[in-house]
Design a protein around this motif. Structure first.
Motif, PDB file in Angstrom:
ATOM      1  N   GLN A  95      18.868 -35.410 -31.140  1.00 24.80           N
ATOM      2  CA  GLN A  95      17.876 -35.101 -30.109  1.00 24.80           C
ATOM      3  C   GLN A  95      17.771 -36.251 -29.113  1.00 24.80           C
ATOM      4  OE1 GLN A  95      16.262 -32.233 -29.542  1.00 24.80           O
ATOM      5  NE2 GLN A  95      15.424 -33.176 -27.711  1.00 24.80           N
ATOM      6  N   ARG A  96      17.794 -37.481 -29.617  1.00 28.25           N
ATOM      7  CA  ARG A  96      17.718 -38.653 -28.750  1.00 28.25           C
ATOM      8  C   ARG A  96      18.890 -38.671 -27.774  1.00 28.25           C
ATOM      9  NH1 ARG A  96      19.971 -43.256 -27.872  1.00 28.25           N
ATOM     10  NH2 ARG A  96      21.435 -43.142 -29.599  1.00 28.25           N
ATOM     11  N   ARG A  97      20.058 -38.247 -28.248  1.00 32.03           N
ATOM     12  CA  ARG A  97      21.259 -38.260 -27.421  1.00 32.03           C
ATOM     13  C   ARG A  97      21.346 -37.084 -26.465  1.00 32.03           C
ATOM     14  NH1 ARG A  97      26.143 -39.708 -31.603  1.00 32.03           N
ATOM     15  NH2 ARG A  97      25.237 -41.614 -32.468  1.00 32.03           N
ATOM     16  N   ALA A  98      20.556 -36.047 -26.691  1.00 27.80           N
ATOM     17  CA  ALA A  98      20.623 -34.839 -25.860  1.00 27.80           C
ATOM     18  C   ALA A  98      20.411 -35.206 -24.398  1.00 27.80           C
ATOM     19  CB  ALA A  98      19.583 -33.823 -26.312  1.00 27.80           C
ATOM     20  N   GLY A  99      21.264 -34.666 -23.547  1.00 27.40           N
ATOM     21  CA  GLY A  99      21.148 -34.913 -22.123  1.00 27.40           C
ATOM     22  C   GLY A  99      21.854 -36.176 -21.661  1.00 27.40           C
ATOM     23  N   THR A 100      22.438 -36.920 -22.598  1.00 22.67           N
ATOM     24  CA  THR A 100      23.198 -38.118 -22.252  1.00 22.67           C
ATOM     25  C   THR A 100      24.668 -37.775 -22.366  1.00 22.67           C
ATOM     26  OG1 THR A 100      21.464 -39.504 -23.225  1.00 22.67           O
ATOM     27  CG2 THR A 100      23.592 -40.542 -22.854  1.00 22.67           C
ATOM     28  N   SER A 101      25.453 -38.172 -21.386  1.00 23.13           N
ATOM     29  CA  SER A 101      26.880 -37.874 -21.478  1.00 23.13           C
ATOM     30  C   SER A 101      27.475 -38.646 -22.644  1.00 23.13           C
ATOM     31  CB  SER A 101      27.599 -38.252 -20.177  1.00 23.13           C
ATOM     32  OG  SER A 101      27.978 -39.612 -20.172  1.00 23.13           O
ATOM     33  N   GLY A 102      28.475 -38.071 -23.260  1.00 20.66           N
ATOM     34  CA  GLY A 102      29.144 -38.730 -24.380  1.00 20.66           C
ATOM     35  C   GLY A 102      29.737 -40.066 -23.986  1.00 20.66           C
ATOM     36  N   ILE A 103      30.289 -40.146 -22.799  1.00 23.50           N
ATOM     37  CA  ILE A 103      30.892 -41.394 -22.324  1.00 23.50           C
ATOM     38  C   ILE A 103      29.807 -42.454 -22.149  1.00 23.50           C
ATOM     39  CG2 ILE A 103      32.081 -42.463 -20.365  1.00 23.50           C
ATOM     40  CD1 ILE A 103      33.570 -39.731 -20.052  1.00 23.50           C
ATOM     41  N   GLU A 104      28.691 -42.047 -21.555  1.00 23.05           N
ATOM     42  CA  GLU A 104      27.575 -42.977 -21.340  1.00 23.05           C
ATOM     43  C   GLU A 104      26.992 -43.432 -22.682  1.00 23.05           C
ATOM     44  OE1 GLU A 104      23.089 -42.556 -19.550  1.00 23.05           O
ATOM     45  OE2 GLU A 104      24.707 -41.480 -18.535  1.00 23.05           O
ATOM     46  N   GLU A 105      26.813 -42.503 -23.609  1.00 25.99           N
ATOM     47  CA  GLU A 105      26.225 -42.827 -24.910  1.00 25.99           C
ATOM     48  C   GLU A 105      27.119 -43.803 -25.665  1.00 25.99           C
ATOM     49  OE1 GLU A 105      24.835 -43.104 -28.731  1.00 25.99           O
ATOM     50  OE2 GLU A 105      26.789 -42.221 -28.335  1.00 25.99           O
ATOM     51  N   LYS A 106      28.424 -43.573 -25.627  1.00 27.82           N
ATOM     52  CA  LYS A 106      29.358 -44.464 -26.311  1.00 27.82           C
ATOM     53  C   LYS A 106      29.319 -45.867 -25.699  1.00 27.82           C
ATOM     54  CE  LYS A 106      34.114 -44.788 -27.922  1.00 27.82           C
ATOM     55  NZ  LYS A 106      35.412 -44.129 -27.979  1.00 27.82           N
ATOM     56  N   ALA A 107      29.236 -45.955 -24.395  1.00 23.87           N
ATOM     57  CA  ALA A 107      29.155 -47.255 -23.722  1.00 23.87           C
ATOM     58  C   ALA A 107      27.869 -47.986 -24.115  1.00 23.87           C
ATOM     59  CB  ALA A 107      29.220 -47.078 -22.207  1.00 23.87           C
ATOM     60  N   LEU A 108      26.760 -47.256 -24.220  1.00 20.81           N
ATOM     61  CA  LEU A 108      25.493 -47.869 -24.638  1.00 20.81           C
ATOM     62  C   LEU A 108      25.576 -48.386 -26.065  1.00 20.81           C
ATOM     63  CD1 LEU A 108      22.929 -45.329 -23.112  1.00 20.81           C
ATOM     64  CD2 LEU A 108      23.297 -47.710 -22.415  1.00 20.81           C
TER      65      LEU A 108
END
Length: 117
Positions: A95-108
């Motif tokens: 749920q926290r990751r919802a709406g975040t691009s996979g590429i952006e989430e991985k970089a974070l």
């Protein structure tokens, strides 16, 4: 009107059964047997199930994909329990990751790991 159980209900019920088997008789319960063997045995089983799921997918065998994925999820739930976690922890992370691009989430995640967080 009958209510169809949600995925969360199914996961919560299964998690409760898994918890109830902790410390049980390894001769009478597969889950108790896995817990009694410890974390390495649980992790090895997850590796086996992941491989079986991949092989089913490579074959395009839809029924086997579903069955092997169910086995994998089940064993992942045993792992979560072993480490004092619950399906809700994983669902909250999704749920926290919802709406975040996979590429952006991985970089974070990489940035947090690099910064020791």
């Amino acid at each position: 009107m009958s209510r169809t159980p949600s995925s969360n209900d199914t996961l919560a019920r299964l998690a409760a059964v898994i918890e109830s088997r902790k410390g049980g008789d390894p001769d009478k319960s597969y889950v108790a047997r896995l817990f009694s063997k410890g974390g390495d045995a649980i992790l090895k089983k997850i590796g086996e199930e992941a491989t079986e799921a991949v092989m089913a997918a490579k074959d395009g065998a839809r029924d086997r994909i579903v069955g092997e994925t169910a086995d994998l999820w089940f064993h992942c739930m045993i792992m979560l329990s072993h480490y004092g976690l619950r399906p809700e922890d994983v669902l909250a992370e999704l749920q926290r990751r919802a709406g975040t691009s996979g590429i952006e989430e991985k970089a974070l995640r990489k940035a947090r790991e690099r910064d020791g967080q």
